[in-house]
Design a protein around this motif. Structure first.
Motif, short mmCIF file in Angstrom:
data_model
loop_
_atom_site.label_atom_id
_atom_site.label_comp_id
_atom_site.label_asym_id
_atom_site.label_seq_id
_atom_site.Cartn_x
_atom_site.Cartn_y
_atom_site.Cartn_z
N ILE A 131 0.87 -1.17 0.00
CA ILE A 131 0.00 0.00 0.00
C ILE A 131 0.91 1.22 0.00
O ILE A 131 1.67 1.43 0.95
N TRP A 132 0.84 2.00 -1.07
CA TRP A 132 1.65 3.21 -1.18
C TRP A 132 0.85 4.40 -0.65
O TRP A 132 -0.10 4.85 -1.28
N ILE A 133 1.24 4.88 0.54
CA ILE A 133 0.58 6.03 1.16
C ILE A 133 0.92 7.31 0.38
O ILE A 133 0.08 8.18 0.19
N SER A 134 2.16 7.41 -0.06
CA SER A 134 2.64 8.49 -0.91
C SER A 134 3.71 7.89 -1.81
O SER A 134 3.98 6.69 -1.74
N GLU A 135 4.33 8.70 -2.64
CA GLU A 135 5.33 8.18 -3.57
C GLU A 135 6.54 7.58 -2.86
O GLU A 135 7.23 6.73 -3.42
N ASP A 136 6.80 7.99 -1.62
CA ASP A 136 7.98 7.49 -0.91
C ASP A 136 7.66 6.82 0.43
O ASP A 136 8.57 6.46 1.16
N LYS A 137 6.40 6.64 0.74
CA LYS A 137 6.00 5.98 1.99
C LYS A 137 5.07 4.82 1.68
O LYS A 137 4.04 5.01 1.01
N LYS A 138 5.43 3.62 2.15
CA LYS A 138 4.61 2.45 1.87
C LYS A 138 4.47 1.57 3.10
O LYS A 138 5.27 1.64 4.03
#
Length: 86
Positions: free
Chosen positions: A52-59
């Motif tokens: 699950i990618w919360i943002s482009e750099d946080k998963k």
């Protein structure tokens, strides 16, 4: 990247609910990457790693024990037998 609403539920209750930019899972016919604006469809899932990618750099990563994925015009729902975050 645009966000979309993702809900992950199991028989034990909700495991995740929130806005995400991408969902990576494995359907019965292969790997899937769901992003905002994806065409609506329904598919069965097999046991797989899930990202699950919360943002482009946080998963957040998890193991999904199979289930059903419903992609709608404004929301995605993953119903799983079990869903455990790493």
């Amino acid at each position: 990247m645009k966000n979309f609403k993702l809900t992950v539920s199991t028989p034990d209750g909700h495991k995740f609910s929130g806005d995400v930019v991408k969902l990576d899972v494995r359907g019965v016919l292969g790997d899937l990457a769901i992003m905002a604006g994806h065409i609506p469809f329904v598919t069965s899932l097999v046991k797989c790693p899930c990202t699950i990618w919360i943002s482009e750099d946080k998963k957040r990563t998890a193991t999904c024990d199979g289930g059903l994925l419903t992609v709608g015009t404004d929301a995605v729902t993953l119903l799983a037998g079990s869903f455990k975050f790493d």
